[in-house]
Design an enzyme around this catalytic site. Structure first.
Site, PDB file in Angstrom:
ATOM      1  N   ARG A 436     -43.914 -18.766 -58.212  1.00  0.00           N
ATOM      2  CA  ARG A 436     -44.448 -19.317 -56.969  1.00  0.00           C
ATOM      3  C   ARG A 436     -45.287 -20.563 -57.159  1.00  0.00           C
ATOM      4  NH1 ARG A 436     -45.268 -13.827 -56.325  1.00  0.00           N
ATOM      5  NH2 ARG A 436     -43.427 -12.936 -55.354  1.00  0.00           N
ATOM      6  N   VAL A 437     -45.808 -20.788 -58.354  1.00  0.00           N
ATOM      7  CA  VAL A 437     -46.665 -21.963 -58.511  1.00  0.00           C
ATOM      8  C   VAL A 437     -46.204 -22.926 -59.593  1.00  0.00           C
ATOM      9  CG1 VAL A 437     -48.749 -20.879 -57.622  1.00  0.00           C
ATOM     10  CG2 VAL A 437     -48.228 -20.688 -60.032  1.00  0.00           C
TER      11      VAL A 437
END
Ligand code: ATP
Ligand code: MG
Length: 571
Positions: A436-437
């Protein structure tokens, strides 16, 4: 004049009262004398705004506060020495020590009668030489887990509060060492020399102390670095059935940090000693132990020691992070950690919840993984990247512990047994894996090739499902399937051979640009190696350009495209 109150432990005689009034230069009618036995000795003078405390009680309080501050961050042996000297001095005096009596001992879990002042997480001194940690405060007894003296402690032994919590040795001297859950070396390389200690459990950095993940942490695995990229400070879960290469992919990530100024901590929880020694051997052979610490809680260690191991390891990693370093920590694995915690909780007679795990099993993992962070500049800019491992049963990622840890982490790397057995290794299921990052931390060149790769693989998966029952396929579909199979083949990578980012980018670029359209899948690896050799020998400027610029410039692409065309023409 304001009223003055003089409190003393015993009633004062007339002479003393007079002297006090004289010294205070006060009016006799404005001074009130009170008696309070709890002062033990001395007097307290107050005029409503100020208090002058000259009582024994006050002095004792000051002394105990100073003693507490002094001994907080000390290791177990130091605490033991200090307590021993305290007890020796107590024996001469008339003070008494509050002690509880152990009512029962089961598999490292003890119940103690007495100790009304015990606090959760506090260290207890058992039988004046062993340590336990308080877990439960019940009305009738205190529940604690034994950290030392597992086989020696018996019902009927004493347990005393120490007002301290577990601390472990930390610092750079731990690099290259294998230690147990309490930081004691188990590698036979002699005593550990360090004078820095840290609490095993400490609060996670606050939101203001953090900054966003912006630098890539390369694992050396093409699939991971391109499709599920990891950034420094990220927490990426590695999840899969048993024997699907979970440990290998994390160990490869550690190997890949060689020469990159990233420190590593590997914590084994509930693993066989032989597996741990294989890992240590692999790290040592590759020269990775120079920047790595291994914390080992084996399957034969007690549940309390397995439970505390990841916190200990995190304290060791944290110390380096707060010094501004980049650190990678691998938790192998948190499923076994949850099981150890479940054992402790059941022995402590806590109510069993879903799958017999206690209600706070989510909390033990979240407070552990929240300690990973990318720190802000003001905090030194260090980072702690976490790779927790979770083992699933029958690839079911919807079980209790897997869903918990999935929701705590910033993404997951799903390793699939089916792919592993089909020879796709590392067996990453690119459809179910996410980061997600990490994407924002990728360099432009990697982002560019990864985008095409993800699209091609997604289309390949979709078509493969439609065509798996056979039947005629049109030429377009055939091309998609062919390209997908070749990209999958390109992503296969042996253990212990991490790739550099430039190599990864080039291999993906060459394969996605159709170089092997006319080559059978089986030959792809060999042909790719040949082309890579050609790039390195005939166009070394391409590799250095990617390293320097971080992107694929028009010139770089032109050189590569020309090379691919020339290669295709030759076939
Ligand atoms: P466990 O559930 O027992 O902890 P695991 O999921 O951690 O297993 P590993 O121990 O990493 O899996 O790997 C299992 C086996 O697969 C090992 O024998 C290892 O050598 C092999 N293996 C792992 N990765 C690769 C790879 N990329 N290529 C070839 N073999 C591999
Ligand atoms: Mg493993």
């Amino acid at each position: 004049m304001a009223e003055i109150i003089v409190t003393s432990a015993k009633p004062l005689d007339e002479k003393k009262r007079k002297r006090i009034i004289e010294q205070l230069r006060a009016d006799a009618s404005s001074v009130t004398f009170l008696v309070d036995e709890s002062l033990i000795g001395g007097i307290i003078i107050s005029d409503g705004t100020k208090v002058l405390d000259g009582s024994v009680r006050g002095k004792l309080r000051e002394a105990s506060a100073a003693a507490k501050a002094r001994v907080y961050d000390k290791p177990l042996e130091h605490i033991l020495d200090e307590l021993k000297s305290e007890f020796v001095s107590f024996e001469g005096g008339n003070a008494c020590i509050e002690a509880g009596l152990i009512r029962s001992v089961t598999d490292g879990v003890i119940f103690v009668d007495g100790l009304p002042d015990a606090k959760v997480g506090e260290l207890l001194l058992v039988d004046k030489k062993y340590f336990a940690m308080v877990m439960n405060l019940n009305e009738e007894a205190v529940g604690a887990i034994l950290l030392t003296g597992l086989t020696e402690v018996r019902a009927g032994d004493t347990a005393q509060c120490t007002d301290r919590i577990v601390t472990v040795p930390v610092g750079e001297n731990l690099l290259g060492r294998v230690v147990d859950s309490l930081g004691v070396p188990v590698d036979g390389l002699g005593e550990l020399v360090t004078d820095t200690f840290r609490r095993a459990e400490s609060p996670a950095p606050s939101i203001l102390d953090r900054t966003k993940v912006s630098e890539p942490l390369y694992t050396g695995s093409k699939t991971v670095d391109a499709i599920v990229p990891i950034g420094k400070g990220q927490r990426e879960l590695v999840i899969g059935d048993r024997q699907t290469g979970k440990t290998s992919i994390c160990i490869d990530a550690i190997l890949n940090q060689k020469g990159k100024d990233v420190y590593c901590v590997y914590v084994a929880i509930g693993q066989k000693s032989s597996t741990i020694s294989d890992v240590v051997k692999k790290l040592r052979d590759y020269g990775a132990m120079a920047y790595t610490t291994v914390v080992a809680a084996t399957a034969s260690d007690s549940a309390p020691l397995q439970y505390i191991a990841p916190y200990t390891a995190t304290a060791m990693a944290e110390e380096l992070m707060y010094k501004g370093k980049d650190v990678l920590i691998v938790y192998d694995d948190l499923s076994k950690h949850a099981v150890a915690y479940r054992t402790i909780s059941l022995l402590l007679r806590r109510p069993a919840g879903r799958e017999a795990y206690p209600g706070d099993v989510f909390y033990i993992h979240s407070r552990l993984l929240e300690r990973s962070a990318k720190l802000s500049k003001k905090m030194g800019g260090g980072s702690l990247t976490a790779l927790p491992i979770i083992e699933t049963l029958g690839s079911d990622i919807s079980q209790y512990i897997p869903t918990n840890v999935i929701s705590i982490t910033d993404g997951q790397l799903f390793l699939e047994a089916e792919l592993f057995h089909a020879g796709v290794r590392p067996a990453v299921n690119v459809g179910l894996s996410v980061s997600r990052v990490g994407g924002s931390a990728q360099i432009p060149a990697m982002r560019e090739v990864a985008k095409g790769l993800k699209l091609d693989l997604a289309r390949y998966r979709e078509m493969a499902i439609f065509t798996q029952f056979g039947g005629d396929v049109d030429d377009d579909t055939k091309a998609v399937l062919d390209k997908g199979a070749k990209l999958t083949e390109m992503l296969i990578q042996p253990q212990g051979k991490p790739y550099s980012p430039e190599e990864e980018i080039l291999e993906i670029y060459i394969t996605s640009h159709g170089a092997f359209a006319g080559v059978p899948v089986k030959e792809v690896r060999k042909e790719l190696d040949r082309l890579m050799l050609e790039v390195r020998t005939s166009h070394p400027e391409v590799v250095s350009a990617i390293t320097a610029e971080g992107k694929l410039s028009a010139e770089t692409k032109a050189i590569l495209d020309a090379m691919i065309e020339a290669y295709k023409d030759k076939q």
